[in-house]
Write an enzyme that holds these catalytic residues in place. Sequence first.
Site, PDB file in Angstrom:
ATOM      1  N   ASP A 237      15.790   3.363 -35.039  1.00 33.30           N
ATOM      2  CA  ASP A 237      16.897   2.763 -35.400  1.00 33.30           C
ATOM      3  C   ASP A 237      16.708   1.417 -35.877  1.00 33.30           C
ATOM      4  O   ASP A 237      16.497   0.336 -35.002  1.00 33.30           O
ATOM      5  CB  ASP A 237      17.890   2.727 -34.354  1.00 33.30           C
ATOM      6  N   LYS A 244      18.599  -5.008 -36.987  1.00 31.70           N
ATOM      7  CA  LYS A 244      18.472  -5.621 -35.754  1.00 31.70           C
ATOM      8  C   LYS A 244      17.330  -6.699 -35.949  1.00 31.70           C
ATOM      9  O   LYS A 244      16.421  -6.477 -36.554  1.00 31.70           O
ATOM     10  CB  LYS A 244      17.793  -4.537 -34.787  1.00 31.70           C
ATOM     11  N   ASP A 255      15.224   5.748 -29.130  1.00 26.72           N
ATOM     12  CA  ASP A 255      16.599   5.794 -29.573  1.00 26.72           C
ATOM     13  C   ASP A 255      17.000   7.213 -29.558  1.00 26.72           C
ATOM     14  O   ASP A 255      18.061   7.684 -29.782  1.00 26.72           O
ATOM     15  CB  ASP A 255      17.150   5.173 -30.693  1.00 26.72           C
ATOM     16  N   ASP A 314      24.655  -0.413 -37.028  1.00 29.90           N
ATOM     17  CA  ASP A 314      24.076  -0.319 -35.927  1.00 29.90           C
ATOM     18  C   ASP A 314      24.766   0.820 -34.670  1.00 29.90           C
ATOM     19  O   ASP A 314      24.075   0.749 -33.629  1.00 29.90           O
ATOM     20  CB  ASP A 314      23.672  -1.702 -35.163  1.00 29.90           C
ATOM     21  N   GLU A 316      25.455   3.974 -34.937  1.00 32.29           N
ATOM     22  CA  GLU A 316      25.268   4.949 -35.819  1.00 32.29           C
ATOM     23  C   GLU A 316      24.973   6.146 -34.780  1.00 32.29           C
ATOM     24  O   GLU A 316      25.203   7.435 -35.243  1.00 32.29           O
ATOM     25  CB  GLU A 316      23.979   4.834 -36.604  1.00 32.29           C
ATOM     26  N   ARG A 318      26.923   7.142 -32.105  1.00 35.92           N
ATOM     27  CA  ARG A 318      27.980   7.909 -31.913  1.00 35.92           C
ATOM     28  C   ARG A 318      28.682   8.689 -33.179  1.00 35.92           C
ATOM     29  O   ARG A 318      29.304   9.763 -33.013  1.00 35.92           O
ATOM     30  CB  ARG A 318      29.210   6.956 -31.421  1.00 35.92           C
TER      31      ARG A 318
END
Length: 464
Positions: A237, A244, A255, A314, A316, A318
């Site tokens: 991610d 990030k 992740d 960020d 993402e 969900r």
Amino acid sequence: MPSAKHPAFAKPDTTSSALHVLDQKSCEGWLAKAPAETAIWAHANGFNGAIGQVLTLPDKDGQPRQALVGYGTEKDRARRRFVLAGALSKLPKGTYHLVEGIAQEDRPAECLGWLLAQYRFDRYKSGRDAETHLIAPEGVDSARLEALAAGEFLTRDLINTPAADMGPAELQEAAQTLADQHGASINVIADQDLLAQNFPMIHTVGRASDRRPRLLEMRWGSTGPKLTLVGKGVCFDTGGLNLKPGSSMGLMKKDMGGAANVLGLAHMIMALQLPVALRVLIPAVENSVSANAFRPGDVLTARNGLTVEINNTDAEGRLVLADALAYAAEETPDLLISMATLTGAARVAVGPDLAPFYTDVDADADAINAAAAKVADPVWRMPFHAPYEAMIEPQIADLDNAPSGGFAGSITAALFLRRFAGEHRYMHFDIYGWTPSAAPARPKGGALQGARAVFEALPQMLKL
């Protein structure tokens, strides 16, 4: 001895040394009844049963045929897990059998800790397998503990593997290997087929990467209650266009920890033949940056028709879980469980050791809490707090993937996911998936969280 990748107890007929586990209350009395030379040796070395103490007792030939392990006080043991496993690094290499000192009800968890301490991640750096082994004490279900440990080893291996070697395709291979091991089936929907078969948010999150997004679906068992596990498989991610900072990107290989945890749990279920109809769904993607990355301000339409305004790329995880949960709900499972390394807010709330979980069913929460204590897999129930529903409802779409303000981040994420689980019995785990500092039976690195508690609670929750 067995490889660390196949955790196992030593054979009962193996030559072994005696292991005496002594707490501080009973230690002096035990030494008073022991041979004089044993008591003298223990006193000379300051052994009094304090937690963490280990003392080897040589025989007349100088061989370590007995060992004493300090078990501390009840208060000491309440503050740590896997006390017995903490002795491994201090014991001479060899095989041991437990003579006394651990209550029957505590033996499974302590023996599991011993197995978990055998773990080595040696894909990139050679190292020796563990050289200290245990014969399973009488009354301990060794096959069950070995299956639990193997599931955790699988989870740790998957999380520990860098994203360069654990992208969506490699995660698919790992799931296929597990399916082949247990006679399960695998179906994969990838790339443009995701759009054709109505998984738009999985495709949207993964489309910026040249490692194509996919949905993995594993099935095992055809009778019994229908259990569906959904695991977040974001293999790396970057944060997408809401990039990030480097300090936050360093651990993003983990992740996909939700996917790793449900695969570890699936191994336990299949290896120990739980009478369930198991379905595992893993949206496997990489959240990358390119010209076709999805943008802040975009509005996406999920599989179940709900629209989602993107206020942070960020958030993402969900999104991909939403499509997978909607798909899961279409088959009316008896129990639907999701696991995900979903929010930093959960870690702020409870730290790295506890696995926060959400459920509307009090009996299920009670079952999970009791099971977690039994198998040394700590959890903490969090609320589906209905008044916060308004926080995930923006002005121009049905849902907001990243409500402003920063309050209740784990709760609002869980509420978001519940919108896609339908009216089914649903439980969500917002795990960390990582051990930041080594502890007995828990080396630094990838971690299984909540899965052992779920496995232990399943017979009660599903009335198996």
